[in-house]
Design a protein around this motif. Structure first.
Motif, PDB file in Angstrom:
ATOM      1  N   ARG A   1      45.504  32.324  47.991  1.00  0.00           N
ATOM      2  CA  ARG A   1      46.369  32.548  46.837  1.00  0.00           C
ATOM      3  C   ARG A   1      46.945  31.238  46.327  1.00  0.00           C
ATOM      4  NH1 ARG A   1      51.296  36.731  47.098  1.00  0.00           N
ATOM      5  NH2 ARG A   1      49.741  37.956  48.182  1.00  0.00           N
ATOM      6  N   GLU A   2      47.279  30.309  47.239  1.00  0.00           N
ATOM      7  CA  GLU A   2      47.790  29.011  46.811  1.00  0.00           C
ATOM      8  C   GLU A   2      46.779  28.282  45.950  1.00  0.00           C
ATOM      9  OE1 GLU A   2      48.990  26.572  49.931  1.00  0.00           O
ATOM     10  OE2 GLU A   2      50.701  27.794  50.533  1.00  0.00           O
ATOM     11  N   VAL A   3      45.512  28.308  46.367  1.00  0.00           N
ATOM     12  CA  VAL A   3      44.466  27.611  45.615  1.00  0.00           C
ATOM     13  C   VAL A   3      44.349  28.186  44.216  1.00  0.00           C
ATOM     14  CG1 VAL A   3      42.040  26.996  45.603  1.00  0.00           C
ATOM     15  CG2 VAL A   3      43.258  27.153  47.766  1.00  0.00           C
ATOM     16  N   THR A   4      44.321  29.515  44.103  1.00  0.00           N
ATOM     17  CA  THR A   4      44.175  30.110  42.776  1.00  0.00           C
ATOM     18  C   THR A   4      45.405  29.847  41.919  1.00  0.00           C
ATOM     19  OG1 THR A   4      44.971  32.147  43.763  1.00  0.00           O
ATOM     20  CG2 THR A   4      42.613  31.922  43.491  1.00  0.00           C
ATOM     21  N   GLU A   5      46.614  29.853  42.524  1.00  0.00           N
ATOM     22  CA  GLU A   5      47.800  29.584  41.714  1.00  0.00           C
ATOM     23  C   GLU A   5      47.813  28.147  41.218  1.00  0.00           C
ATOM     24  OE1 GLU A   5      51.044  30.719  44.116  1.00  0.00           O
ATOM     25  OE2 GLU A   5      50.908  32.837  43.578  1.00  0.00           O
ATOM     26  N   LYS A   6      47.351  27.194  42.071  1.00  0.00           N
ATOM     27  CA  LYS A   6      47.272  25.799  41.615  1.00  0.00           C
ATOM     28  C   LYS A   6      46.319  25.672  40.434  1.00  0.00           C
ATOM     29  CE  LYS A   6      48.376  23.142  45.751  1.00  0.00           C
ATOM     30  NZ  LYS A   6      47.785  22.375  46.863  1.00  0.00           N
ATOM     31  N   GLU A   7      45.169  26.324  40.527  1.00  0.00           N
ATOM     32  CA  GLU A   7      44.206  26.242  39.423  1.00  0.00           C
ATOM     33  C   GLU A   7      44.787  26.843  38.145  1.00  0.00           C
ATOM     34  OE1 GLU A   7      40.677  28.073  40.695  1.00  0.00           O
ATOM     35  OE2 GLU A   7      40.005  26.383  41.902  1.00  0.00           O
TER      36      GLU A   7
END
Lengths: 125, 121, 85, 83
Positions: free
Chosen positions: B108-114
Motif C-alpha cells: 500500500r505504501e508503494v501505491t500511495e507514493k506513486e
C-alpha cells in the motif's frame, strides 16, 4: 433396486431439463431489463439442449465414437448419435443468436440511454 | 494390485483430499485474499496430484495427463494473480486483525507514493 | 479400487457444494469469481476421474479443453473490475 | 449408485445456479451464474455419454459466453434497476 433407481433417474433428468427451460422462459417474459431477457433466453437454450440429449440416452450404452476403447470392449451397445449431432449444431447457433441479441441491445442503449423496456417507446405499437 | 496401482490410489486420495480442503477454505476464510490463497493453491495441488494419479493407474494415458497438468500449472496462477490485482486496485484492502497496518501491508505504501507523484505532476 | 474412486468423487462433490455456497453468499464480485475458478478446477479433475471410470481414452479431451479455456472468463472479469477492458 | 448421487447433485447445482442468475439484480453476478450453469451442464452431458457435445459446451459456455456478456455489460449499465 438398481433398475428402479435408474428409472427414477430418467424422469429426474427430463424434469430437470424442463424446469431449467421454464426458469429461463420466466426470466425472459417477466423481467424488465433487456440484458436480463437475453440471459433468460440463454438459460432456456441450455435446458432445451439437455432435454434433446436426454431423449437419445440409452441405458448402459457408451458414446458413439469409434476409438480403441470401444472396439476392444465387450459392450457393443451405443447411445443414439443423431440427437447429439443436432445439439452440437444447436449450441453453436445459440451462441450466434446470443451475440446478435447483445449487439442489438448495445445499439438500443446508445440510441435511447436506458435498458428498461417500458421506457423504450419504439418497441410498442 | 501392482506397485503402479498403489501409487496411483495414494495420489488419488491425496488429490481429492486437497480439493475438498480447497472448497472448505473457500467457505471458511474471512477475506478475499485468504479465499484466493485457499481456492488457488490447494486446488492446483489437488488437481495436479489427482490427474497424475490417473496417469499412474492407466500408464498409456500418461502423455495426455501430463499435458493437462502443464496447462493447469500455467493457467491457474495467472487467473488468481489477475483477480488479486484487480481487487486491490478497487481499494479492497486486506483485512488485518492485529498488528501494525503499515508493516503488514507493504504494497500500500508503494501505491500511495506513486499516486502522490502523479498528483504532484 | 472402486471404493477409492467413490470416496474421491464424493469428496470432490462436497468441495463443489462448499464453493457454490460461497458463490451464493459472497459479498463481493471477486469472491464469486474465486468460487467460479475453484468450481472450474474441481470440475476438470472430476472429468479426468470420470473418464478413468468409463475406460474411454477419448473422454479426457473434455478436461483438456476445460484446462485450456477455463481461465479466460476469469481473466476477462478481472480486467473489467480493474477498469482496463 | 454413485451415478445416481452425482447426477442428482449436478442437477440440483444447475437448477440453483439458473434460479440465482434469473433472480439476481446485479447483472455481473448473473453472468457468473450462467458460467456455473454451463459447467454443470457440461458434466451432465459427459455423464449422459455425449463427450463431443460436452466439449463444444465447454468451449462455448466457459469462455465465449462470459466474454460477450462482460463486453455488453461494459458498454451498457451494470445494474438491472428496480425503478
Amino acid at each position: 433396486m438398481d433398475n428402479a433407481l435408474f428409472d427414477l433417474l430418467d424422469y429426474a433428468v427430463y424434469g430437470t431439463a424442463i424446469l431449467v427451460m421454464l426458469i429461463g422462459i420466466y426470466g425472459a417474459l417477466a423481467k424488465k431489463s433487456l440484458l436480463k431477457i437475453v440471459i433468460g433466453l440463454s438459460v432456456s437454450d441450455s435446458g432445451l439442449n439437455m432435454l434433446i440429449v436426454a431423449i437419445g440416452y440409452l441405458k448402459g450404452g457408451t458414446a458413439p465414437i469409434f476409438s480403441p476403447g470401444y472396439l476392444d470392449g465387450t459392450n457393443k451397445l451405443m447411445v443414439d448419435p443423431v440427437p447429439q449431432a443436432l445439439v452440437l449444431t444447436a449450441i453453436v447457433i445459440g451462441f450466434g443468436v446470443t451475440a446478435v441479441a447483445l449487439a442489438l441491445v448495445i445499439r438500443l442503449y446508445r440510441h435511447h440511454g436506458t435498458l428498461n423496456i417500458d421506457e423504450i417507446k419504439n418497441l410498442k405499437w | 494390485m501392482s506397485a503402479m496401482e498403489i501409487i496411483g490410489a495414494i495420489l488419488l486420495l491425496i488429490g481429492s483430499a486437497f480439493l475438498f480442503l480447497g472448497g472448505l477454505g473457500i467457505y471458511r476464510m474471512p477475506d478475499t485474499y485468504n479465499r484466493l490463497q485457499a481456492g488457488t493453491k490447494a486446488t492446483t495441488l489437488g488437481a495436479m496430484s489427482l490427474i497424475l494419479g490417473v496417469g499412474f493407474l492407466e500408464p498409456s494415458w500418461m502423455i495426455k495427463t501430463l499435458i493437462i497438468i502443464i496447462f493447469i500449472a500455467y493457467s491457474n496462477p495467472i487467473s488468481s494473480h489477475a483477480l488479486a490485482r484487480a481487487n486491490y486496485k478497487r481499494k479492497h484492502f486486506p483485512l488485518i486483525l492485529h498488528g501494525d497496518v503499515k508493516e503488514m501491508d507493504a504494497y500500500r505504501e508503494v501505491t500511495e507514493k506513486e499516486e502522490n507523484k502523479e498528483e504532484k505532476k | 479400487m472402486t471404493t477409492i474412486i467413490y470416496i474421491a468423487l464424493i469428496l470432490m462433490a462436497f468441495g463443489m457444494l462448499l464453493s457454490f455456497i460461497r458463490f451464493v453468499k459472497g459479498p463481493n464480485t471477486a469472491d464469486r469469481t474465486v468460487a467460479l475458478d475453484t468450481l472450474t478446477t474441481i470440475g476438470t479433475a472430476a472429468l479426468v476421474l470420470l473418464g478413468y471410470m468409463f475406460h474411454r481414452y477419448i473422454y479426457v479431451d473434455v478436461a483438456l479443453i476445460y484446462a485450456v479455456l477455463g481461465f479466460i472468463g476469469v481473466i476477462v472479469i478481472a480486467r473489467y473490475l480493474e477498469g482496463a477492458l | 449408485m454413485i451415478y445416481f448421487i452425482l447426477i442428482l447433485f449436478l442437477m440440483i447445482l444447475m437448477i440453483a445456479a439458473a434460479i440465482y442468475s434469473v433472480y439476481q439484480k446485479d447483472l455481473m453476478y448473473a453472468t457468473i451464474g450462467t458460467g456455473i450453469v454451463s459447467l454443470a451442464l457440461s458434466i451432465l452431458f459427459y455423464l449422459l455419454q455425449a463427450p463431443d457435445v460436452a466439449l463444444t459446451e465447454a468451449a462455448i459456455g466457459a469462455a465465449l459466453t462470459t466474454i460477450i456478456f462482460v463486453i455488453a455489460i461494459r458498454n451498457t449499465i451494470r445494474y438491472e434497476g428496480d425503478d
